[in-house]
Scaffold this motif. Structure first.
Motif, PDB file in Angstrom:
ATOM      1  N   PRO A  91      21.828  -2.830  14.331  1.00 26.52           N
ATOM      2  CA  PRO A  91      22.549  -1.698  13.726  1.00 26.52           C
ATOM      3  C   PRO A  91      21.778  -0.989  12.614  1.00 26.52           C
ATOM      4  N   GLU A  92      20.998  -1.731  11.838  1.00 23.99           N
ATOM      5  CA  GLU A  92      20.281  -1.107  10.724  1.00 23.99           C
ATOM      6  C   GLU A  92      19.107  -0.252  11.185  1.00 23.99           C
ATOM      7  N   LEU A 100      31.577  -1.301  19.850  1.00 23.89           N
ATOM      8  CA  LEU A 100      32.376  -0.178  19.365  1.00 23.89           C
ATOM      9  C   LEU A 100      32.575  -0.231  17.854  1.00 23.89           C
ATOM     10  N   ARG A 101      32.727  -1.420  17.328  1.00 27.16           N
ATOM     11  CA  ARG A 101      33.016  -1.559  15.896  1.00 27.16           C
ATOM     12  C   ARG A 101      31.866  -1.029  15.042  1.00 27.16           C
ATOM     13  N   TYR A 120      31.524   6.260  23.393  1.00 23.89           N
ATOM     14  CA  TYR A 120      30.415   5.315  23.515  1.00 23.89           C
ATOM     15  C   TYR A 120      29.802   5.419  24.911  1.00 23.89           C
ATOM     16  N   GLN A 121      30.654   5.528  25.923  1.00 23.98           N
ATOM     17  CA  GLN A 121      30.128   5.667  27.285  1.00 23.98           C
ATOM     18  C   GLN A 121      29.284   6.931  27.416  1.00 23.98           C
ATOM     19  N   LYS A 122      29.769   8.042  26.823  1.00 21.31           N
ATOM     20  CA  LYS A 122      29.019   9.296  26.874  1.00 21.31           C
ATOM     21  C   LYS A 122      27.676   9.160  26.171  1.00 21.31           C
ATOM     22  N   MET A 123      27.654   8.497  25.015  1.00 23.65           N
ATOM     23  CA  MET A 123      26.408   8.278  24.280  1.00 23.65           C
ATOM     24  C   MET A 123      25.443   7.438  25.105  1.00 23.65           C
ATOM     25  N   LEU A 124      25.969   6.353  25.681  1.00 25.21           N
ATOM     26  CA  LEU A 124      25.117   5.420  26.418  1.00 25.21           C
ATOM     27  C   LEU A 124      24.551   6.057  27.681  1.00 25.21           C
ATOM     28  N   THR A 125      25.397   6.687  28.471  1.00 25.95           N
ATOM     29  CA  THR A 125      24.924   7.289  29.719  1.00 25.95           C
ATOM     30  C   THR A 125      23.987   8.461  29.440  1.00 25.95           C
TER      31      THR A 125
END
Length: 208
Positions: free
Chosen positions: A99-100, A136-137, A146-151
């Motif tokens: 995350p960092e 997600l957290r 998140y799905q849109k970001m990942l795909t």
């Protein structure tokens, strides 16, 4: 010397994208403790080492100094899945960035290095993305964003969404199957992959 290396300059220092990383090299590095989305960081490092030692197992990493801060894995599909019956399919098993370090486009560059490398040219690489695996957290995104970001990230690395009736994908509306067909994959193997995307109730491939 690893086959593929990219240097990224960030405000936190130089990040090296490299691979495929052998187990002995992975053992010499420490693991960022925030790489714990799938299992505790120490156990995840053990998993990476084990994958690197299996046939067709490959690990690409993002490294800062002597610390692994991100990784992506490739291996043969699990034997209980339909995809294991295809001789030229590899699964992208997981990708994780600490995350960092997530604001430096390390994930995208990690994928671009891996997918431009020779070892993957002769394979169809698939990834089965399940909503229950997503962080997600930490991201602050809901499941659809998140799905849109990942795909979107995967698409920029050359993968495309693929429709299928695989029950694991159908289990949640956000789950998605994506694939990238390497330039060395034969037409016959592409047609076989297409026929395996949908299966009849008797478990036979349907030509589409």
């Amino acid at each position: 010397m690893l086959a593929d290396i990219l240097e990224l300059q960030t405000e936190k220092g130089t990040v090296y994208i490299e691979g495929p990383a052998p187990g002995e090299y992975l053992e010499s590095l420490s693991m960022n403790q925030q790489l714990n989305n799938f299992r505790p960081a120490g156990k995840q490092k053990e998993a990476l080492i084990n994958i690197s030692k299996i046939p067709q197992g490959m690990i690409y990493i993002a490294r800062h100094q002597k610390e692994i801060i991100g990784y992506v894995t490739f291996h043969q599909p699990d034997e209980y899945t339909r995809w294991s019956k295809h001789p030229r399919i590899l699964e992208m098993g997981g990708i994780e960035i600490s995350p960092e370090w997530r604001k430096y486009k390390i994930g995208l560059n990690l994928l671009k290095v891996a997918f431009s490398a020779k070892p993957l040219e002769d394979f169809i690489v698939i990834t089965m993305e399940y909503a229950w695996h997503w962080d997600l957290r930490s991201s602050g995104l809901d499941v659809w964003k998140y799905q849109k970001m990942l795909t979107g990230m995967f698409s920029r690395a050359g993968l495309s969404k693929v429709s299928t009736d695989d029950p694991d994908i159908l289990e949640h509306p956000c789950n998605v199957l994506m694939a990238k067909i390497g330039p060395g994959v034969s037409k016959q193997d592409i047609l076989l992959f297409e026929s395996m995307r949908f299966m009849s109730k008797y478990g036979e491939a349907v030509q589409i």
